[in-house]
Scaffold this motif. Structure first.
Motif, PDB file in Angstrom:
ATOM      1  N   ARG A  35      47.894  45.980 -26.846  1.00  0.00           N
ATOM      2  CA  ARG A  35      48.936  45.793 -27.844  1.00  0.00           C
ATOM      3  C   ARG A  35      48.427  44.970 -29.019  1.00  0.00           C
ATOM      4  N   ASP A  36      47.678  43.898 -28.698  1.00  0.00           N
ATOM      5  CA  ASP A  36      47.099  43.065 -29.757  1.00  0.00           C
ATOM      6  C   ASP A  36      46.175  43.889 -30.652  1.00  0.00           C
ATOM      7  N   TRP A  37      45.367  44.747 -30.045  1.00  0.00           N
ATOM      8  CA  TRP A  37      44.435  45.554 -30.823  1.00  0.00           C
ATOM      9  C   TRP A  37      45.164  46.569 -31.691  1.00  0.00           C
ATOM     10  N   ARG A  38      46.261  47.134 -31.206  1.00  0.00           N
ATOM     11  CA  ARG A  38      47.044  48.059 -32.045  1.00  0.00           C
ATOM     12  C   ARG A  38      47.624  47.321 -33.243  1.00  0.00           C
ATOM     13  N   THR A  39      48.115  46.121 -32.996  1.00  0.00           N
ATOM     14  CA  THR A  39      48.666  45.313 -34.087  1.00  0.00           C
ATOM     15  C   THR A  39      47.605  45.011 -35.135  1.00  0.00           C
ATOM     16  N   PHE A  40      46.467  44.555 -34.668  1.00  0.00           N
ATOM     17  CA  PHE A  40      45.393  44.208 -35.598  1.00  0.00           C
ATOM     18  C   PHE A  40      44.827  45.449 -36.277  1.00  0.00           C
ATOM     19  N   GLY A  41      44.743  46.552 -35.549  1.00  0.00           N
ATOM     20  CA  GLY A  41      44.216  47.787 -36.129  1.00  0.00           C
ATOM     21  C   GLY A  41      45.065  48.298 -37.275  1.00  0.00           C
ATOM     22  N   ALA A  42      46.388  48.236 -37.113  1.00  0.00           N
ATOM     23  CA  ALA A  42      47.280  48.672 -38.189  1.00  0.00           C
ATOM     24  C   ALA A  42      47.121  47.766 -39.410  1.00  0.00           C
ATOM     25  N   PHE A  43      47.003  46.471 -39.172  1.00  0.00           N
ATOM     26  CA  PHE A  43      46.768  45.524 -40.265  1.00  0.00           C
ATOM     27  C   PHE A  43      45.441  45.826 -40.953  1.00  0.00           C
ATOM     28  N   TYR A 146      53.700  38.090 -35.916  1.00  0.00           N
ATOM     29  CA  TYR A 146      54.085  39.308 -36.613  1.00  0.00           C
ATOM     30  C   TYR A 146      54.657  38.984 -37.994  1.00  0.00           C
ATOM     31  N   VAL A 147      55.438  37.914 -38.072  1.00  0.00           N
ATOM     32  CA  VAL A 147      55.959  37.488 -39.372  1.00  0.00           C
ATOM     33  C   VAL A 147      54.818  37.105 -40.303  1.00  0.00           C
ATOM     34  N   ALA A 148      53.788  36.458 -39.769  1.00  0.00           N
ATOM     35  CA  ALA A 148      52.635  36.075 -40.581  1.00  0.00           C
ATOM     36  C   ALA A 148      51.938  37.305 -41.152  1.00  0.00           C
ATOM     37  N   PHE A 149      51.749  38.335 -40.326  1.00  0.00           N
ATOM     38  CA  PHE A 149      51.135  39.563 -40.821  1.00  0.00           C
ATOM     39  C   PHE A 149      51.962  40.170 -41.949  1.00  0.00           C
ATOM     40  N   VAL A 150      53.273  40.176 -41.809  1.00  0.00           N
ATOM     41  CA  VAL A 150      54.141  40.758 -42.834  1.00  0.00           C
ATOM     42  C   VAL A 150      54.047  39.956 -44.135  1.00  0.00           C
ATOM     43  N   LEU A 151      54.001  38.635 -44.037  1.00  0.00           N
ATOM     44  CA  LEU A 151      53.856  37.802 -45.240  1.00  0.00           C
ATOM     45  C   LEU A 151      52.545  38.097 -45.958  1.00  0.00           C
ATOM     46  N   ILE A 152      51.475  38.279 -45.199  1.00  0.00           N
ATOM     47  CA  ILE A 152      50.181  38.604 -45.795  1.00  0.00           C
ATOM     48  C   ILE A 152      50.238  39.966 -46.488  1.00  0.00           C
ATOM     49  N   LEU A 153      50.858  40.952 -45.826  1.00  0.00           N
ATOM     50  CA  LEU A 153      50.985  42.275 -46.435  1.00  0.00           C
ATOM     51  C   LEU A 153      51.812  42.203 -47.717  1.00  0.00           C
ATOM     52  N   LEU A 154      52.899  41.441 -47.691  1.00  0.00           N
ATOM     53  CA  LEU A 154      53.720  41.290 -48.895  1.00  0.00           C
ATOM     54  C   LEU A 154      52.921  40.631 -50.022  1.00  0.00           C
ATOM     55  N   GLY A 155      52.100  39.649 -49.669  1.00  0.00           N
ATOM     56  CA  GLY A 155      51.278  38.999 -50.687  1.00  0.00           C
ATOM     57  C   GLY A 155      50.350  39.987 -51.366  1.00  0.00           C
TER      58      GLY A 155
END
Length: 216
Positions: A35-43, A146-155
């Motif tokens: 699951r962690d790898w899927r999350t990081f892979g999408a990022f 997950y919120v941190a990833f979204v903030l980075i994407l928004l940035g």
């Protein structure tokens, strides 16, 4: 780099920027499960797509070139500044790097990476002790990573929007939301009533206004 100089075909910069940001994120997130790898892979896919258009091939600029040239005649579409589309569309003058949207993007990026780092430290200690992560950012929300990833994407979207990354963003939101629900189901099975009590007092993604870090 001159604002008016062609800024594409720079594949070394594509590789270096992608590698730096992905290694930085990886050092904080440190994926272990599938699951962690899927999350990081999408990022990672989002980051690579972003830098390919930022320095490699400006697909969005080419697709929109006819409309942009009509709407903003005289604009050098192959300049680096023109790639900051929000600034171009808003008619901002001067170097886009000093515009309010670009400055706001740094705030999102900085806080996103800070939150990612803080969340990982808490989660790592919880995993070592076979306990729930309920302190630090986990005392405010149940899924700070997950919120941190979204903030980075928004940035990054504030800095350099592209058709591909704008299309990917809502897909990633849904993906992270589903991963959060799956993760919670596993935590319920593993920790039972302890997780239920934690979930009742701690929001999933958005902290309550005025909430103190009292969860233990």
């Amino acid at each position: 780099m001159s604002p008016d100089a062609p800024a594409y075909g720079l594949w070394t910069l594509v590789f270096l920027n992608s590698a730096i940001f992905l290694m930085f994120a990886f050092s904080f997130f440190r994926p272990q499960t599938a699951r962690d790898w899927r999350t990081f892979g999408a990022f990672a896919a989002f980051i690579v797509a972003l830098f390919v258009e930022m320095y490699g091939f400006p697909l969005t600029i080419y697709v929109m070139s006819g409309w942009l040239q009509t709407r903003f005649p005289g604009t050098d579409l192959l300049s680096h500044n023109a790639g900051h589309l929000w600034s171009t569309l808003l008619g901002e003058q001067g170097d886009a790097h000093f515009g309010p949207l670009h400055i706001a993007s740094y705030v999102f990026l900085g806080f996103g990476f800070y939150l990612l780092s803080s969340a990982w430290n808490v989660l790592y200690q919880a995993q070592r002790g076979n306990t729930l992560a309920t302190t630090g950012p986990y005392a405010r929300i149940r899924h700070p990573q997950y919120v941190a990833f979204v903030l980075i994407l928004l940035g990054f979207l504030l800095q350099w929007p592209t058709l591909l990354t704008l299309a990917m963003f809502p897909i990633l939101l849904v993906m992270y939301g589903r991963l959060a629900i799956t993760e919670e189901a596993q935590m319920r099975t593993r920790f039972g009533d302890a997780f239920e009590r934690y979930a009742r007092r701690t929001p999933r993604f958005f902290p309550r206004m005025g909430q103190g870090s009292t969860a233990g």
